[in-house]
Design a protein around this motif. Structure first.
Motif, mmCIF file in Angstrom:
data_model
loop_
_atom_site.group_PDB
_atom_site.id
_atom_site.type_symbol
_atom_site.label_atom_id
_atom_site.label_comp_id
_atom_site.label_asym_id
_atom_site.label_seq_id
_atom_site.Cartn_x
_atom_site.Cartn_y
_atom_site.Cartn_z
ATOM 1 N N SER A 9 9.743 -20.019 -59.442
ATOM 2 C CA SER A 9 10.804 -19.176 -58.883
ATOM 3 C C SER A 9 10.860 -19.363 -57.366
ATOM 4 C CB SER A 9 10.545 -17.704 -59.201
ATOM 5 O OG SER A 9 9.443 -17.224 -58.447
ATOM 6 N N TYR A 10 11.966 -18.924 -56.766
ATOM 7 C CA TYR A 10 12.067 -19.014 -55.303
ATOM 8 C C TYR A 10 10.962 -18.185 -54.646
ATOM 9 C CZ TYR A 10 13.413 -18.564 -50.488
ATOM 10 O OH TYR A 10 13.375 -18.565 -49.115
ATOM 11 N N ASP A 11 10.666 -17.013 -55.193
ATOM 12 C CA ASP A 11 9.607 -16.168 -54.620
ATOM 13 C C ASP A 11 8.259 -16.874 -54.651
ATOM 14 O OD1 ASP A 11 11.330 -14.104 -53.954
ATOM 15 O OD2 ASP A 11 10.921 -12.973 -55.786
ATOM 16 N N GLU A 12 7.935 -17.528 -55.754
ATOM 17 C CA GLU A 12 6.671 -18.266 -55.853
ATOM 18 C C GLU A 12 6.638 -19.417 -54.849
ATOM 19 O OE1 GLU A 12 5.507 -17.736 -60.542
ATOM 20 O OE2 GLU A 12 7.150 -19.110 -60.021
ATOM 21 N N PHE A 13 7.750 -20.132 -54.760
ATOM 22 C CA PHE A 13 7.875 -21.241 -53.817
ATOM 23 C C PHE A 13 7.695 -20.746 -52.387
ATOM 24 C CE2 PHE A 13 10.770 -23.789 -51.125
ATOM 25 C CZ PHE A 13 10.254 -25.059 -51.318
ATOM 26 N N SER A 14 8.429 -19.715 -52.040
ATOM 27 C CA SER A 14 8.378 -19.155 -50.693
ATOM 28 C C SER A 14 6.987 -18.630 -50.362
ATOM 29 C CB SER A 14 9.416 -18.042 -50.557
ATOM 30 O OG SER A 14 9.392 -17.499 -49.272
ATOM 31 N N ASN A 15 6.364 -17.925 -51.293
ATOM 32 C CA ASN A 15 5.015 -17.399 -51.068
ATOM 33 C C ASN A 15 4.006 -18.516 -50.843
ATOM 34 O OD1 ASN A 15 5.749 -14.706 -51.230
ATOM 35 N ND2 ASN A 15 5.280 -14.547 -53.412
ATOM 36 N N ALA A 16 4.129 -19.601 -51.592
ATOM 37 C CA ALA A 16 3.198 -20.717 -51.423
ATOM 38 C C ALA A 16 3.298 -21.293 -50.018
ATOM 39 C CB ALA A 16 3.492 -21.800 -52.455
ATOM 40 N N VAL A 17 4.511 -21.386 -49.502
ATOM 41 C CA VAL A 17 4.701 -21.937 -48.158
ATOM 42 C C VAL A 17 4.230 -20.947 -47.097
ATOM 43 C CG1 VAL A 17 6.403 -22.796 -46.499
ATOM 44 C CG2 VAL A 17 6.622 -23.404 -48.927
ATOM 45 N N THR A 18 4.687 -19.708 -47.164
ATOM 46 C CA THR A 18 4.376 -18.739 -46.107
ATOM 47 C C THR A 18 2.908 -18.302 -46.111
ATOM 48 O OG1 THR A 18 5.157 -16.885 -47.477
ATOM 49 C CG2 THR A 18 6.742 -17.885 -45.951
ATOM 50 N N GLN A 19 2.276 -18.258 -47.270
ATOM 51 C CA GLN A 19 0.872 -17.855 -47.319
ATOM 52 C C GLN A 19 -0.058 -18.928 -46.759
ATOM 53 O OE1 GLN A 19 -0.059 -16.418 -51.252
ATOM 54 N NE2 GLN A 19 1.258 -14.635 -51.016
ATOM 55 N N ASN A 20 0.504 -20.100 -46.503
ATOM 56 C CA ASN A 20 -0.252 -21.159 -45.846
ATOM 57 C C ASN A 20 0.062 -21.242 -44.362
ATOM 58 O OD1 ASN A 20 -1.996 -22.836 -47.762
ATOM 59 N ND2 ASN A 20 -0.140 -22.476 -48.942
ATOM 60 N N GLY A 21 0.737 -20.203 -43.840
ATOM 61 C CA GLY A 21 0.972 -20.105 -42.410
ATOM 62 C C GLY A 21 2.238 -20.770 -41.902
ATOM 63 N N TYR A 22 3.139 -21.147 -42.802
ATOM 64 C CA TYR A 22 4.375 -21.812 -42.392
ATOM 65 C C TYR A 22 5.554 -20.863 -42.515
ATOM 66 C CZ TYR A 22 1.475 -25.959 -42.823
ATOM 67 O OH TYR A 22 0.469 -26.883 -42.683
ATOM 68 N N ASN A 23 6.670 -21.246 -41.886
ATOM 69 C CA ASN A 23 7.890 -20.440 -41.931
ATOM 70 C C ASN A 23 8.481 -20.409 -43.326
ATOM 71 O OD1 ASN A 23 7.781 -19.938 -39.170
ATOM 72 N ND2 ASN A 23 8.964 -21.754 -38.684
ATOM 73 N N GLN A 24 9.247 -19.362 -43.589
ATOM 74 C CA GLN A 24 9.878 -19.216 -44.894
ATOM 75 C C GLN A 24 10.839 -20.372 -45.145
ATOM 76 O OE1 GLN A 24 11.158 -15.343 -45.814
ATOM 77 N NE2 GLN A 24 12.357 -15.949 -47.569
ATOM 78 N N PRO A 25 10.744 -20.985 -46.320
ATOM 79 C CA PRO A 25 11.625 -22.103 -46.638
ATOM 80 C C PRO A 25 13.029 -21.621 -46.983
ATOM 81 C CG PRO A 25 10.227 -21.620 -48.504
ATOM 82 C CD PRO A 25 9.774 -20.731 -47.382
ATOM 83 N N SER A 26 13.978 -22.516 -46.857
ATOM 84 C CA SER A 26 15.370 -22.184 -47.177
ATOM 85 C C SER A 26 15.626 -22.305 -48.676
ATOM 86 C CB SER A 26 16.317 -23.122 -46.423
ATOM 87 O OG SER A 26 16.205 -24.439 -46.947
ATOM 88 N N GLN A 27 16.717 -21.743 -49.103
ATOM 89 C CA GLN A 27 17.139 -21.883 -50.501
ATOM 90 C C GLN A 27 17.418 -23.351 -50.818
ATOM 91 O OE1 GLN A 27 17.627 -19.881 -53.193
ATOM 92 N NE2 GLN A 27 16.903 -18.022 -52.216
ATOM 93 N N ASP A 28 17.961 -24.087 -49.850
ATOM 94 C CA ASP A 28 18.229 -25.515 -50.067
ATOM 95 C C ASP A 28 16.941 -26.292 -50.309
ATOM 96 O OD1 ASP A 28 20.975 -25.278 -49.867
ATOM 97 O OD2 ASP A 28 21.024 -25.814 -47.743
ATOM 98 N N GLN A 29 15.890 -25.969 -49.565
ATOM 99 C CA GLN A 29 14.603 -26.639 -49.782
ATOM 100 C C GLN A 29 14.077 -26.329 -51.179
ATOM 101 O OE1 GLN A 29 12.825 -24.981 -46.193
ATOM 102 N NE2 GLN A 29 12.383 -27.065 -45.486
ATOM 103 N N TYR A 30 14.215 -25.082 -51.592
ATOM 104 C CA TYR A 30 13.779 -24.692 -52.934
ATOM 105 C C TYR A 30 14.568 -25.428 -54.006
ATOM 106 C CZ TYR A 30 13.508 -21.956 -57.200
ATOM 107 O OH TYR A 30 13.363 -21.578 -58.512
#
Length: 67
Positions: A9-30
């Motif tokens: 899901s987008y939430d899982e994708f976003s959490n994986a990126v942000t919990q590693n210290g990076y900025n929130q990814p865009s919907q396009d990246q997802y």
């Protein structure tokens, strides 16, 4: 492909990126990520999708490096 059919899901994708210290990814990246998983990556399980995402995050400095 419906959103409910996606391995990640987008939430899982976003959490994986942000919990590693990076900025929130865009919907396009997802959308690019989930589209490429099965169409060209041959990924069929949630575990494979998670391992792929971990590698992508690492190699792209949190989805910021393009080359």
């Amino acid at each position: 492909m419906l959103f409910s059919d996606r391995l990640v899901s987008y939430d899982e994708f976003s959490n994986a990126v942000t919990q590693n210290g990076y900025n929130q990814p865009s919907q396009d990246q997802y959308l690019n990520y989930v589209t490429q998983l099965t169409s060209s990556g041959g990924i069929s399980t949630k575990l494979e999708a998670a391992m792929c995402l971990a590698q992508l995050i690492h190699e792209s400095a949190g989805l910021t490096a393009k080359k």
